[in-house]
Write an enzyme that holds these catalytic residues in place. Structure first.
Site, short mmCIF file in Angstrom:
data_model
loop_
_atom_site.label_atom_id
_atom_site.label_comp_id
_atom_site.label_asym_id
_atom_site.label_seq_id
_atom_site.Cartn_x
_atom_site.Cartn_y
_atom_site.Cartn_z
N ASP A 130 -12.98 3.90 -9.09
CA ASP A 130 -12.02 3.72 -9.14
C ASP A 130 -11.12 5.33 -9.35
OD1 ASP A 130 -11.06 1.07 -9.01
OD2 ASP A 130 -12.09 1.02 -11.22
N ARG A 183 -9.02 4.27 -1.18
CA ARG A 183 -8.62 3.33 -1.63
C ARG A 183 -7.05 4.42 -2.41
NH1 ARG A 183 -9.80 1.34 -6.92
NH2 ARG A 183 -10.75 -0.74 -5.47
C1 LIG Z 1 -7.29 -3.74 -5.59
C2 LIG Z 1 -6.04 -2.67 -6.63
C3 LIG Z 1 -6.94 -1.28 -6.93
C4 LIG Z 1 -6.49 -0.36 -8.79
N1 LIG Z 1 -7.26 0.73 -8.57
C5 LIG Z 1 -7.03 1.45 -9.55
C6 LIG Z 1 -7.25 2.55 -9.37
O1 LIG Z 1 -8.56 2.93 -9.29
N2 LIG Z 1 -6.73 3.02 -10.44
C7 LIG Z 1 -5.15 3.16 -10.22
O2 LIG Z 1 -4.55 3.78 -11.29
N3 LIG Z 1 -4.48 2.18 -10.87
C8 LIG Z 1 -5.34 1.17 -9.41
N4 LIG Z 1 -4.70 0.28 -9.39
C9 LIG Z 1 -3.90 -0.39 -9.91
C10 LIG Z 1 -2.12 0.60 -9.31
O3 LIG Z 1 -2.67 2.06 -9.81
C11 LIG Z 1 -0.74 0.05 -10.01
O4 LIG Z 1 -0.52 0.22 -11.51
C12 LIG Z 1 -0.80 -1.85 -9.49
O5 LIG Z 1 -1.07 -2.17 -8.28
C13 LIG Z 1 1.08 -1.84 -9.06
O6 LIG Z 1 1.48 -1.61 -8.69
P1 LIG Z 1 2.10 -1.68 -7.31
O7 LIG Z 1 1.26 -0.88 -6.05
O8 LIG Z 1 1.63 -2.85 -6.79
O9 LIG Z 1 3.74 -1.98 -7.18
P2 LIG Z 1 5.08 -2.05 -7.98
O10 LIG Z 1 6.05 -1.51 -7.21
O11 LIG Z 1 4.51 -1.66 -9.41
O12 LIG Z 1 5.12 -3.86 -8.10
C14 LIG Z 1 5.55 -3.84 -6.54
C15 LIG Z 1 5.01 -5.37 -6.94
O13 LIG Z 1 3.77 -5.91 -7.19
C16 LIG Z 1 4.15 -7.33 -7.93
N5 LIG Z 1 3.36 -6.52 -8.62
C17 LIG Z 1 2.77 -5.34 -9.80
N6 LIG Z 1 2.13 -5.31 -10.63
C18 LIG Z 1 2.08 -6.54 -11.12
C19 LIG Z 1 1.12 -6.95 -12.31
N7 LIG Z 1 0.89 -6.22 -13.33
N8 LIG Z 1 1.80 -8.73 -12.90
C20 LIG Z 1 2.57 -8.78 -11.66
N9 LIG Z 1 2.95 -8.47 -10.79
C21 LIG Z 1 2.87 -7.66 -10.41
C22 LIG Z 1 5.45 -7.67 -8.18
O14 LIG Z 1 6.00 -8.38 -7.46
C23 LIG Z 1 6.30 -6.53 -8.52
O15 LIG Z 1 7.20 -5.93 -7.86
C24 LIG Z 1 -5.25 -0.85 -8.33
C25 LIG Z 1 -4.27 -1.60 -8.23
C26 LIG Z 1 -4.62 -2.72 -6.61
C27 LIG Z 1 -4.38 -3.35 -6.24
#
Ligand SMILES: Cc1cc2nc3c(=O)[nH]c(=O)nc-3n(C[C@H](O)[C@H](O)[C@H](O)COP(=O)(O)OP(=O)(O)OC[C@H]3O[C@@H](n4cnc5c(N)ncnc54)[C@H](O)[C@@H]3O)c2cc1C
Length: 320
Positions: A130, A183
């Site tokens: 991560d 990723r």
């Molecule tokens: C498999 C995976 C691994 C990850 N690993 C890391 C990592 O190593 N380091 C790191 O900094 N971040 C990591 N993240 C978190 C990432 O950085 C984002 O903070 C997170 O994925 C929310 O962003 P989004 O891309 O979904 O887009 P956004 O624009 O934030 O969200 C898009 C839509 O997704 C839904 N959504 C998003 N988050 C939520 C929530 N918490 N609860 C409910 N609905 C939600 C909503 O419908 C929103 O409108 C990871 C995410 C995933 C999916």
């Protein structure tokens, strides 16, 4: 504003103490956390596998306080790899380097990472590193590169990059040139304005750029998901953002990449409908399944991403 406050709270010991003692918070965290034990997590993985979805298990933990705790966390991760082999499920693992000592002593972290990668290689499994907040980015990339130089293959270890960081485009170009499995995430921490985009539109545009870099590399290297669902392709697109997913699908088609040449990743408890929909369309989907007792910072970051979650939990608890 609320996002910043929640991320700050995720790092505050007093808040951790308060929140983890609350029954309501413990119940609320179960939406995002599979349970406290590996057995709880394996039950979730089995259900996902039955739906045609792969998993990546995260034994929760970060910023361990001393090297004894860091070594113990690494021992726990070795056990997770052993349990995955015994269970024969379609899951790899995700780890945080501050969990195994990066914030304390790089030598402790290096030794633990090597132990974990050796075990993963023995079990033909895969470890995703991560990506944490920006003070650790350089050291995370350097340790990843060092592991490759030490002979660990891209089938054993990969890492993540955040689209909110200015530097990630250059990092992605350098890493894909070595065939790295990456990723792409938007980024879950609070970063200073001199290192990260503040506007959502810029984070999103950067996300699409990084995805296109990965998909171009995937088309050139024709990497695929392994038959046992553990070793991912070069491009892991980790988002719940349907516009980003649509961009990735269109771009992959444009460069002639088959559906199995990329995978979509989402978090346990978020957009299960979208996970199932993509799997039904024939795309590899992997769900990040966290478990364990150190759920507080992870949970707070999930609240920070979507502060409406707080009201959702509060109203549900009032209804009960
Ligand atoms: C498999 C995976 C691994 C990850 N690993 C890391 C990592 O190593 N380091 C790191 O900094 N971040 C990591 N993240 C978190 C990432 O950085 C984002 O903070 C997170 O994925 C929310 O962003 P989004 O891309 O979904 O887009 P956004 O624009 O934030 O969200 C898009 C839509 O997704 C839904 N959504 C998003 N988050 C939520 C929530 N918490 N609860 C409910 N609905 C939600 C909503 O419908 C929103 O409108 C990871 C995410 C995933 C999916």
């Amino acid at each position: 504003m609320l996002r910043t406050f929640l991320i700050d709270l995720s790092q505050a010991a007093w808040a951790q103490d308060l929140v983890t003692r609350s029954k309501l918070a413990r119940q609320a965290s179960s939406r995002f956390v599979a349970g406290h034990t590996i057995q709880d997590a394996l039950r979730v993985v089995t259900t996902l596998n039955d739906m045609g979805i792969n998993a990546t298990l995260d034994q929760l933990g970060e910023h361990t306080a001393n090297s004894v705790a860091a070594n113990r966390a690494a021992d726990g991760i070795l056990e997770v790899l052993d349990e995955l082999r015994k269970a024969g499920v379609r899951s790899n693992i995700s780890i945080k380097l501050t969990q195994i000592g990066l914030g304390l002593d790089e030598n402790v972290c290096r030794a633990n990472l090597m132990r974990i990668l050796e075990r993963a290689r023995d079990h033909a499994n895969f470890v995703r590193i991560d990506i944490e907040d920006s003070p650790y980015t350089d050291r995370t990339i350097a340790l990843y590169n060092e592991m490759i130089e030490r002979g660990f293959a891209g089938e054993t270890v990969g890492m993540a990059l955040q689209s909110y960081l200015f530097r990630s485009e250059a990092d992605a170009r350098a890493l894909v040139a070595t065939g790295a499995r990456l990723r792409i995430v938007k980024g879950a921490y609070q970063e200073p304005l001199d290192v990260a985009f503040a506007a959502k539109a810029d984070v999103d545009a950067s996300y699409d750029t990084l995805v296109s870099i990965l998909l171009d590399a995937s088309a050139a290297h024709s990497s695929r998901l392994s038959a046992d669902g553990r070793v991912p392709p070069i491009a892991a697109i980790a988002t719940h953002d349907e516009t980003r997913i649509a961009f990735a699908r269109t771009y992959a088609e444009k460069v002639g990449l088959p559906k199995t040449g990329l995978e979509f990743q989402m978090l346990y408890g978020i957009r299960r409908d979208l996970q199932e929909q993509l799997a039904r369309l024939g795309y590899p989907v992997r769900v990040y399944v966290p478990f364990g007792t150190h759920w507080y910072p992870y949970f707070m970051r999930r609240l920070a991403e979507r502060p409406e979650n707080i009201w959702f939990f509060l109203s549900n608890s009032i209804k009960k």
